[in-house]
Design a protein around this motif. Structure first.
Motif, PDB file in Angstrom:
ATOM      1  N   ALA A  69     -19.726  14.259  78.756  1.00 57.20           N
ATOM      2  CA  ALA A  69     -20.988  14.862  78.326  1.00 57.20           C
ATOM      3  C   ALA A  69     -20.746  16.208  77.662  1.00 57.20           C
ATOM      4  CB  ALA A  69     -21.923  15.030  79.519  1.00 57.20           C
ATOM      5  N   LEU A  70     -21.671  16.622  76.803  1.00 57.60           N
ATOM      6  CA  LEU A  70     -21.630  17.935  76.187  1.00 57.60           C
ATOM      7  C   LEU A  70     -22.156  18.971  77.173  1.00 57.60           C
ATOM      8  CD1 LEU A  70     -22.936  17.032  72.620  1.00 57.60           C
ATOM      9  CD2 LEU A  70     -20.572  17.261  73.391  1.00 57.60           C
ATOM     10  N   TYR A  71     -22.176  20.237  76.726  1.00 55.35           N
ATOM     11  CA  TYR A  71     -22.572  21.329  77.613  1.00 55.35           C
ATOM     12  C   TYR A  71     -23.985  21.164  78.148  1.00 55.35           C
ATOM     13  CZ  TYR A  71     -25.379  23.160  73.787  1.00 55.35           C
ATOM     14  OH  TYR A  71     -26.329  23.305  72.802  1.00 55.35           O
ATOM     15  N   GLY A 260     -30.243  14.822  55.725  1.00 55.97           N
ATOM     16  CA  GLY A 260     -29.668  14.285  54.502  1.00 55.97           C
ATOM     17  C   GLY A 260     -28.333  14.855  54.109  1.00 55.97           C
ATOM     18  N   ASN A 261     -27.728  15.698  54.939  1.00 57.76           N
ATOM     19  CA  ASN A 261     -26.432  16.287  54.630  1.00 57.76           C
ATOM     20  C   ASN A 261     -25.337  15.548  55.400  1.00 57.76           C
ATOM     21  OD1 ASN A 261     -24.591  18.017  53.480  1.00 57.76           O
ATOM     22  ND2 ASN A 261     -25.500  19.883  54.291  1.00 57.76           N
ATOM     23  N   ILE A 262     -24.173  15.427  54.792  1.00 55.65           N
ATOM     24  CA  ILE A 262     -23.014  14.868  55.493  1.00 55.65           C
ATOM     25  C   ILE A 262     -22.227  16.029  56.077  1.00 55.65           C
ATOM     26  CG2 ILE A 262     -21.074  13.267  55.356  1.00 55.65           C
ATOM     27  CD1 ILE A 262     -21.982  12.623  52.531  1.00 55.65           C
ATOM     28  N   ARG A 263     -21.901  15.903  57.356  1.00 58.75           N
ATOM     29  CA  ARG A 263     -21.128  16.959  57.999  1.00 58.75           C
ATOM     30  C   ARG A 263     -19.995  16.351  58.812  1.00 58.75           C
ATOM     31  NH1 ARG A 263     -26.557  18.644  58.584  1.00 58.75           N
ATOM     32  NH2 ARG A 263     -26.991  20.611  57.502  1.00 58.75           N
ATOM     33  N   LEU A 264     -18.863  17.028  58.788  1.00 56.88           N
ATOM     34  CA  LEU A 264     -17.743  16.664  59.652  1.00 56.88           C
ATOM     35  C   LEU A 264     -17.777  17.593  60.847  1.00 56.88           C
ATOM     36  CD1 LEU A 264     -15.159  14.963  60.062  1.00 56.88           C
ATOM     37  CD2 LEU A 264     -13.902  16.805  58.929  1.00 56.88           C
ATOM     38  N   TYR A 265     -17.767  17.022  62.040  1.00 58.18           N
ATOM     39  CA  TYR A 265     -17.835  17.801  63.270  1.00 58.18           C
ATOM     40  C   TYR A 265     -16.507  17.696  64.019  1.00 58.18           C
ATOM     41  CZ  TYR A 265     -22.938  17.903  62.703  1.00 58.18           C
ATOM     42  OH  TYR A 265     -24.212  18.098  62.232  1.00 58.18           O
ATOM     43  N   SER A 266     -16.100  18.819  64.612  1.00 60.32           N
ATOM     44  CA  SER A 266     -14.933  18.847  65.492  1.00 60.32           C
ATOM     45  C   SER A 266     -15.389  19.267  66.879  1.00 60.32           C
ATOM     46  CB  SER A 266     -13.878  19.836  64.971  1.00 60.32           C
ATOM     47  OG  SER A 266     -13.425  19.447  63.687  1.00 60.32           O
ATOM     48  N   LEU A 267     -14.823  18.640  67.898  1.00 64.59           N
ATOM     49  CA  LEU A 267     -15.252  18.894  69.267  1.00 64.59           C
ATOM     50  C   LEU A 267     -14.467  20.041  69.878  1.00 64.59           C
ATOM     51  CD1 LEU A 267     -17.050  17.996  71.621  1.00 64.59           C
ATOM     52  CD2 LEU A 267     -15.217  16.452  72.344  1.00 64.59           C
ATOM     53  N   ASP A 268     -15.181  21.065  70.323  1.00 64.44           N
ATOM     54  CA  ASP A 268     -14.588  22.160  71.086  1.00 64.44           C
ATOM     55  C   ASP A 268     -14.555  21.720  72.540  1.00 64.44           C
ATOM     56  OD1 ASP A 268     -14.052  24.454  72.567  1.00 64.44           O
ATOM     57  OD2 ASP A 268     -15.092  25.764  71.173  1.00 64.44           O
ATOM     58  N   GLU A 269     -13.385  21.332  73.013  1.00 62.26           N
ATOM     59  CA  GLU A 269     -13.261  20.767  74.356  1.00 62.26           C
ATOM     60  C   GLU A 269     -13.634  21.773  75.434  1.00 62.26           C
ATOM     61  OE1 GLU A 269     -12.628  17.780  75.233  1.00 62.26           O
ATOM     62  OE2 GLU A 269     -11.537  16.750  73.632  1.00 62.26           O
ATOM     63  N   ARG A 270     -13.318  23.039  75.210  1.00 63.43           N
ATOM     64  CA  ARG A 270     -13.575  24.043  76.236  1.00 63.43           C
ATOM     65  C   ARG A 270     -15.066  24.291  76.392  1.00 63.43           C
ATOM     66  NH1 ARG A 270     -14.427  29.342  76.433  1.00 63.43           N
ATOM     67  NH2 ARG A 270     -14.142  29.571  74.185  1.00 63.43           N
ATOM     68  N   ARG A 271     -15.769  24.418  75.280  1.00 62.27           N
ATOM     69  CA  ARG A 271     -17.206  24.678  75.342  1.00 62.27           C
ATOM     70  C   ARG A 271     -18.033  23.403  75.398  1.00 62.27           C
ATOM     71  NH1 ARG A 271     -18.671  29.795  71.418  1.00 62.27           N
ATOM     72  NH2 ARG A 271     -17.195  31.290  72.286  1.00 62.27           N
ATOM     73  N   ALA A 495     -17.964  28.213  83.223  1.00 61.20           N
ATOM     74  CA  ALA A 495     -19.187  27.418  83.196  1.00 61.20           C
ATOM     75  C   ALA A 495     -20.089  27.792  82.038  1.00 61.20           C
ATOM     76  CB  ALA A 495     -19.944  27.601  84.510  1.00 61.20           C
ATOM     77  N   MET A 496     -20.193  29.077  81.748  1.00 58.82           N
ATOM     78  CA  MET A 496     -21.151  29.523  80.734  1.00 58.82           C
ATOM     79  C   MET A 496     -20.486  29.851  79.400  1.00 58.82           C
ATOM     80  SD  MET A 496     -23.648  31.980  82.963  1.00 58.82           S
ATOM     81  CE  MET A 496     -24.749  32.123  81.574  1.00 58.82           C
TER      82      MET A 496
END
Length: 797
Positions: A69-71, A260-271, A495-496
C-alpha cells in the motif's frame, strides 16, 4: 504474562500470516470469489496482486495492483478487466472453466467479461512478476494475457502496439474509462486524442506540425513502443524519452492520467509515494477538452490549472467541467445587435469554418457578421509576415497564455453586454452535488443458512478477541522497554517522513546555533545533530511575517517535493516568531566552495551540470506544485559525499512572500546580482525562464572558473577594461579559428586541460542559449537541457 504464552501468540500470528500466502496460479475448474479477501493471486516476487478490487459501495472490479500500500493506505491499480462494469460484492466470481474460458460473473448469474478462449489441454491463469496476467497451457502456449488489453497504464517490458490503446480514467481517483487515448494512428505516429462527449481531436504531437517537425518518423509501420526496466521509452516512430532517475532500481509505471497527460511515475519506496519522473506535456491547458466548450483554461503558480466560463455563459454541469459552459443569451443575426469583445492572449484551437490570409481585422469581422453560426474570430500574425483570419463556429479548446501574443474576438449581444461582466467568470466545481449512479441490475437474494451464519460470526468474534490480546501484549512490552522515548522519536520520522520540531529541540541540536555553515538573503544555516544522531542543516529564516497557518501550508508544499537532485527537507519549526527548516546535511558543501578549492575534475563538473538541470526540470515541469527557484547560484547547489548535486533553497521565494505573486509578477526583485535574468530589472513577467537564465550563468562560471559579474580584458590600447561575462564567452566562441581554438581560452585553468573538448563545447553552447539576454522564449526549458546533456552522459570520459 508468561513467556511461553507470548511465544504461542507470536507463533499463531506467524502461522496465520504464512497460511495466507497465495500462489501465483489458478487452474482449470477453480475460481476466485469476491467475498473471500484471501482469494488473490500474488506474483512470485510478491510485488503484484490480482483479485477483486473495491471501486465503490459494494462494487468491485477484477484488477492487478501493486501489493504494498501507499502512504495513504491505497493501492496502485495497473490493470482492470471490467473497469466500466463493476460486479456486486456478493456471489461474484472469476472462474476458469474446464473449456479453457476465463469468465467474470456478476452475482453468480450475469457474465460481464470473458477471454473467449478454448483449450482441450490443461490450462492455468498465472500472475507473472511483470504484472502480466497470463492464461496459458502447461506447454507454455499463451491463450490470453492482460498485457494485450491494457487500461490506462503501461508497465516496463509491456509492448504498446497498433492493436492496444491506453485509455485514461474519467476522473482523478476514479477507474471508469475517460476521454483521453494514447494509440498508434494510421500514419504510424504515436498520438494523444481527446474523444469527448460531442467532439474528437488530436492534441499531441501538435496536429498542425508535420512528423519531421516534431522529431517523428512515419516510415516504420511496425507500430510498437516499449518502456524498459531502466526507465527508457522508445517508439517505432522515433519518439523516445528517459526518466530523470534513469537506471535500474525504482518501480515505474507510465499512465495516461485523467487530465489527458502522459506521465512516467517512479515509486519512492521509503515514502511509499509516486513521483513524476517525466511527462509529455508541460503546459496542461493545451490539452483538448480539459474545460469543455465556451470556457477558458488558465494556469497560475498559486492555483494550478483552472477553468472559467466566458462572459454571458454558465456551467452546464456544476460537478463536471467536461460539459463546459452554455450561453445565457440568444445571439441575434442582426449585425446591429452584436459586438465583438477582444480577449488578449487567448486561443481557441480548431473548428474553423473559414480561413483566409492577409486580411484586415475589419474584413474578418464582416465575414463573421454575415454568418449566423459564427461565434468569434481568431486574428493572428504569422511568422511569414501576414495576418491570418479564422472564423469559429465553436469555441472549443480555449486557453489563455501570456506566451500567445494574438487576441481572440468573441461575438456577444450588444444589449446584454452591460449586464454581463466583460471579464471571464471564474466558477468552482460543486463537489457536494456529485451523485453516485447505481448499476442497472437486480439480484435475487439466495437463502442463507442461519446456523452457518451464526457459527461464522462466532468464529470471527473469537478471532477478534485473540487479536486484541496479542496487540495488548505488544503494547505492554513496548511500554516497559527502556529508552522508549528515543524509539518513539526515531520512528516518528520513519512513519511521517516530515517532522515538526520544537525551537528548543533545534537550539539543542545546533548547540545554540553556534556552527554556521551558510548564509544568504533568506536566512542563516547552522550545522546540528538531531536526537536520532542524524547530522542536519538547520536554516533560520530571516523573515517571519507569515502566520503559522500560512507558513505550514507553504512548508507542506516543499515537504512533498521529492527528487534525487533536490535537497531533502526533514522538518520545520513554527513557534512564535521563529521559522526554521531542517534539511539533510551535505558533506562537501556548496558548488561555490568547491570551485575555489580545486576539487572538481571534468567528470564531476559535467555530472553537476546534468544533476542540477534534472532538479530544476522537476521543479518547473514535473512536480505537482509549480515552483520557481528564483535564486539559482553556486551557493545553492550543494554536493553530497559522492559530489552528486542537490539544489537547495527551492521554493523559498514562494515560501517567504507568496502573497506577492500575482499573475507571474513579483512584489520585489529576487535573486543575486550576476545571476538574475533581465526580466527582474525591466519588470517583465516572471516565468520559469528566469531560473533557466541563472542556470546558464552558473554553468559558464563552472566551466570558466570566473565569477559572473564581469571579466577584465586588455583593450587595443593596452588598458584593462571590464567586459560582460556572457558577452566575453560569446565573443571567444564567435571569433574562433582553426589556429585559435576558443575553448582553451575560457576553460578553468584548474582542470589542467583534462576534459572532453566536444562535451565541454556542448555545455558552453547550452549555457549560452540558457543565458540569452534578448529573448526569454529563445531559452530552452530545463527538460530540454536535460535531454541534450543526457545524450552525452554515458560517453566515455
Amino acid at each position: 504474562m508468561s513467556a511461553p504464552f507470548l511465544f504461542i501468540c507470536l507463533s499463531l500470528a506467524l502461522s496465520l500470516s504464512f497460511s495466507s500466502l497465495t500462489p501465483s496460479t489458478m487452474r482449470k475448474g477453480s475460481s476466485l470469489s469476491v467475498e473471500k479477501s484471501g482469494d488473490v493471486l500474488i506474483s512470485a516476487d510478491r510485488i503484484f496482486s490480482a483479485g477483486f478490487y473495491p471501486v465503490g459501495d459494494d462494487a468491485y472490479c477484477f484488477a492487478v495492483w501493486f501489493s504494498k500500500a501507499l502512504y495513504d493506505g491505497s493501492h496502485s491499480v495497473v490493470w482492470m478487466a471490467n473497469r466500466d462494469q463493476p460486479v456486486n460484492g456478493r456471489y461474484s466470481k472469476l472462474s476458469l472453466l474446464k473449456t479453457g474460458n476465463l469468465i467474470l460473473s456478476d452475482a453468480g448469474r450475469l457474465t460481464l467479461w470473458a477471454t473467449e478462449t478454448t483449450s482441450a489441454s490443461s490450462v492455468q491463469l498465472q500472475l507473472y512478476n511483470t504484472a502480466n496476467l497470463v492464461l496459458h497451457t502447461l506447454e507454455g502456449k499463451i491463450l490470453w494475457q492482460s498485457f494485450d488489453s491494457p487500461t490506462d497504464t503501461l508497465l516496463p517490458q509491456q509492448l504498446l502496439t497498433k492493436d492496444t490503446i491506453l485509455v485514461s480514467s474519467r476522473s482523478q481517483g476514479g477507474y471508469s474509462s475517460g476521454f483521453y487515448k494514447l494509440y498508434f494512428d494510421d500514419d504510424n505516429i504515436l498520438r494523444l486524442r481527446f474523444d469527448g462527449l460531442e467532439t474528437s481531436s488530436i492534441y499531441w504531437p501538435k496536429p498542425w506540425q508535420r512528423p519531421a517537425e516534431t522529431g517523428r518518423s512515419a516510415s516504420n509501420n511496425s507500430r510498437t513502443a516499449v518502456l524498459d526496466t531502466y526507465g527508457r521509452f522508445k517508439s517505432s516512430d522515433d519518439f523516445q524519452f528517459s526518466s530523470v532517475d534513469l537506471g535500474m532500481g525504482p518501480k515505474r509505471r507510465m499512465t495516461i492520467d485523467a487530465d489527458g497527460n502522459i506521465r512516467l511515475y517512479s515509486l519512492d519506496e521509503r515514502r511509499r509515494a509516486w513521483t513524476i519522473s517525466w511527462q509529455a506535456i508541460s503546459t496542461p491547458c493545451v490539452i483538448h477538452g480539459i474545460c469543455g466548450a465556451n470556457s477558458l483554461c488558465s494556469y497560475t503558480a498559486e492555483t494550478g490549472r483552472r477553468c472559467n466560463c466566458l462572459p454571458g455563459h454558465k456551467m452546464r454541469n456544476h460537478t463536471d467541467w467536461s460539459y463546459g459552459c452554455e450561453p445565457d443569451f440568444n445571439l441575434s443575426c442582426n449585425n446591429e445587435e452584436v459586438v465583438f469583445v477582444k480577449f488578449p492572449h487567448v486561443e481557441f484551437y480548431g473548428y474553423d469554418i473559414w480561413y483566409s490570409r492577409n486580411q484586415t481585422l475589419e474584413w474578418c469581422e464582416e465575414i463573421c457578421l454575415q454568418l449566423c453560426s459564427c461565434k468569434g474570430i481568431q486574428y493572428k500574425f504569422s511568422k511569414d509576415g501576414y495576418y491570418l483570419c479564422y472564423i469559429k463556429t465553436q469555441l472549443l479548446n480555449g486557453h489563455r497564455s501570456l506566451g500567445f501574443d494574438n487576441p481572440m474576438y468573441i461575438k456577444l449581444p450588444r444589449a446584454n453586454l452591460s449586464s454581463h461582466d466583460k471579464t471571464v467568470q471564474e466558477v468552482q466545481l460543486d463537489c457536494s452535488r456529485l451523485v453516485t449512479v447505481p448499476l442497472d441490475r437486480t439480484y435475487t437474494k439466495k437463502h442463507e443458512n442461519v446456523t452457518v451464519k451464526f457459527m461464522l460470526w462466532f468464529a470471527r468474534g473469537c478471532g477478534g478477541i485473540e487479536i486484541i490480546g496479542f496487540l495488548f501484549v505488544l503494547y505492554v512490552l513496548y511500554r516497559n522497554r527502556e529508552g522508549s522515548g528515543v524509539i518513539e522519536k526515531g520512528y516518528l520520522h520513519i512513519a511521517m517522513g516530515f517532522k515538526r520540531f520544537t525551537y528548543a529541540e533545534l537550539k539543542k541540536a545546533s548547540r545554540n546555533f553556534s556552527v554556521e555553515i551558510g548564509r544568504g538573503g533568506s536566512g542563516v544555516v547552522y550545522k546540528g545533530t538531531l536526537s536520532d544522531n542524524r547530522v542536519a542543516a538547520i536554516k533560520c529564516l530571516s523573515e517571519a511575517s507569515q502566520g503559522e497557518a500560512e507558513f505550514l501550508a507553504e512548508v507542506s508544499t516543499i515537504g512533498r517535493l521529492n527528487h534525487m537532485n533536490l535537497i531533502e527537507t526533514w522538518g520545520y519549526c513554527a513557534e512564535g516568531k521563529h521559522r526554521l527548516l531542517v534539511y539533510e546535511y551535505m558533506e562537501h558543501g556548496s558548488l561555490a566552495e568547491n570551485l575555489t578549492s580545486n576539487t572538481l575534475d571534468w567528470k564531476k563538473r559535467f555530472e553537476i551540470a546534468l544533476g542540477t538541470a534534472k532538479g530544476l526540470a522537476y521543479l518547473h515541469e514535473e512536480c505537482l506544485e509549480w515552483v520557481l527557484h528564483c535564486d539559482v547560484k553556486p551557493q545553492n547547489i550543494l554536493l553530497d559525499s559522492n559530489y552528486h548535486p542537490k539544489v537547495a533553497d527551492f521554493g523559498l521565494s514562494k515560501l517567504l512572500n507568496r502573497g506577492g505573486i500575482d499573475n507571474s509578477s513579483f512584489s520585489r526583485i529576487r535573486g543575486t546580482r550576476g545571476y538574475m535574468a533581465p526580466e527582474w530589472v525591466f519588470n517583465l513577467p516572471i516565468t520559469s525562464k528566469v531560473d533557466v537564465y541563472s542556470y546558464g550563468i552558473v554553468m559558464l562560471e563552472m566551466v570558466t572558473g570566473r565569477g559572473p559579474i564581469g571579466v577584465q580584458t586588455m583593450d587595443d590600447n593596452g588598458m584593462m577594461e571590464q567586459r560582460r561575462f556572457v558577452a566575453w564567452v560569446r565573443e571567444k566562441m564567435d571569433g574562433a579559428t582553426e589556429n585559435a581554438p576558443w575553448i582553451e581560452e575560457i576553460v578553468d585553468r584548474n582542470m589542467d586541460g583534462e576534459y572532453d573538448k566536444g562535451k565541454m563545447e556542448l555545455l558552453v553552447r547550452v549555457a549560452l542559449q540558457c543565458a540569452d539576454q534578448q529573448d526569454k522564449d529563445a531559452r530552452p526549458t530545463m527538460s530540454k537541457v536535460v535531454e541534450v546533456l543526457l545524450g552525452h552522459e554515458n560517453d566515455d570520459f
